[in-house]
Scaffold this active site. Sequence first.
Site, short mmCIF file in Angstrom:
data_model
loop_
_atom_site.label_atom_id
_atom_site.label_comp_id
_atom_site.label_asym_id
_atom_site.label_seq_id
_atom_site.Cartn_x
_atom_site.Cartn_y
_atom_site.Cartn_z
N ASP A 127 -1.30 -6.09 1.68
CA ASP A 127 -1.99 -6.74 2.74
C ASP A 127 -2.51 -8.14 2.71
O ASP A 127 -2.92 -8.77 3.51
CB ASP A 127 -3.56 -5.94 2.73
N MET A 169 1.20 -2.21 8.51
CA MET A 169 -0.03 -2.14 7.91
C MET A 169 -0.75 -3.23 7.67
O MET A 169 -0.64 -4.26 8.40
CB MET A 169 0.13 -1.45 6.49
N ARG A 171 -4.27 -3.01 6.95
CA ARG A 171 -5.75 -2.84 6.84
C ARG A 171 -6.72 -3.68 7.87
O ARG A 171 -6.07 -3.82 8.95
CB ARG A 171 -6.41 -2.57 5.43
O1 F6P Z 1 -3.93 -1.39 1.07
C1 F6P Z 1 -2.60 -1.16 1.02
C2 F6P Z 1 -2.38 -0.06 2.18
O2 F6P Z 1 -0.77 0.02 2.27
C3 F6P Z 1 -3.04 -0.66 3.64
O3 F6P Z 1 -2.14 -1.52 4.17
C4 F6P Z 1 -2.89 0.77 4.20
O4 F6P Z 1 -3.98 0.86 5.10
C5 F6P Z 1 -3.38 1.72 3.19
O5 F6P Z 1 -3.07 1.06 1.84
C6 F6P Z 1 -2.72 3.01 3.11
O6 F6P Z 1 -3.05 3.65 2.10
P1 F6P Z 1 -2.60 5.31 1.61
O7 F6P Z 1 -1.72 4.90 0.51
O8 F6P Z 1 -3.86 6.21 1.03
O9 F6P Z 1 -2.13 5.88 2.88
#
Ligand code: F6P
Length: 346
Positions: A127, A169, A171
């Site tokens: 991110d 992605m 966030r």
């Molecule tokens: O923080 C890294 C990230 O890949 C974000 O971009 C995304 O929202 C989140 O983690 C996804 O998380 P998970 O692995 O729990 O699906």
Amino acid sequence: MRIGVLTGGGDCPGLNAVIRAIVRKGVDTHGHEFVGFKYGWAGVLNQDTTPLTRDTTRGILHRGGTILGSSRTNVYKVEDGLNKVKAAMEAQGLDALIPIGGEDTLGVAGKLHEDGIPVVGVPKTIDNDLNATDFTFGFQTAVQIATDAIDRLHTTAESHNRVLVCEVMGRHAGWLAVASGIAGGADVVLIPEFPLTVERCADLIRQRHTRDKDFSIVVVSEGWPLTREEGAEALSTTTGERDAFGHVRLGGVGQQLADLLEQITGFETRVTTLGHLQRGGTPTAYDRILATRYGLLAADLALEKRFGLMTALRGTEVIPAPLDDAVKELRTVPREYYALAEAFFG
Ligand code: F6P
């Protein structure tokens, strides 16, 4: 010294490169011994360990993921968490911990430091939203993956005269969307920091289609709130559940946007959600080098007992920075960076 190493939060390419560098520098130069904790802070709380030696960290530089495994465990949400960490350190005979993680894992590290645990942090995340460092490793690889995807979407969009929406992605920060949008030549990029409306996005696409272009690429960040002229909706999530750090699982806004764009413009629209593809696979050379530099410095900082710090990139230098600075606020995309993508909209 005997040092514990762990990787927490979402994985990203380059984690193994850091582990390798920490161990190699620590063993060869400083004579440190290392213990790996499995699955982030969960491994510390449960004393789930694995040996980290020259041998066990051989041949992993180019490998994605993390040989230690990862989890989103919050020490401070577990009963007696702090004492469990202290007990693990004592049982393993540890002088320090090196957690490798993003805002959550390093947030815990900062609190542990305040509670008397000797820690040195290493920042990671696709991110790129950590303060105190210009780049986290993993980001460049994710940008490359998204850019390659956008290149591929271009050729199929062009063949079918379609609008293709690509959800990435990131966030609550739009770094991935903007960087891959600039590199991939996106026609519109939608991010949480400067949320354009769906109507404006539709206008930009229509404008482009009056200039002899019959296809368009829209990159949308998962954290862009679906914004209409009348106002913004709540963030799109795949489940209402929150993790141990209070985060919801984002995703799905790309499809909502695609449906609306098709309705408003009449242009056939499809959506591709890149999801975890952005976190998998081998790190780029840039990320391998950055991760290696971070690992080497982290091993030195531990030896010098300079705790409460993390490694950081400033310009071209890798330097120590206070852990607190990394997590006190999210590093979001500044206006001038978004403007680089905006110059090519429509
Ligand atoms: O923080 C890294 C990230 O890949 C974000 O971009 C995304 O929202 C989140 O983690 C996804 O998380 P998970 O692995 O729990 O699906």
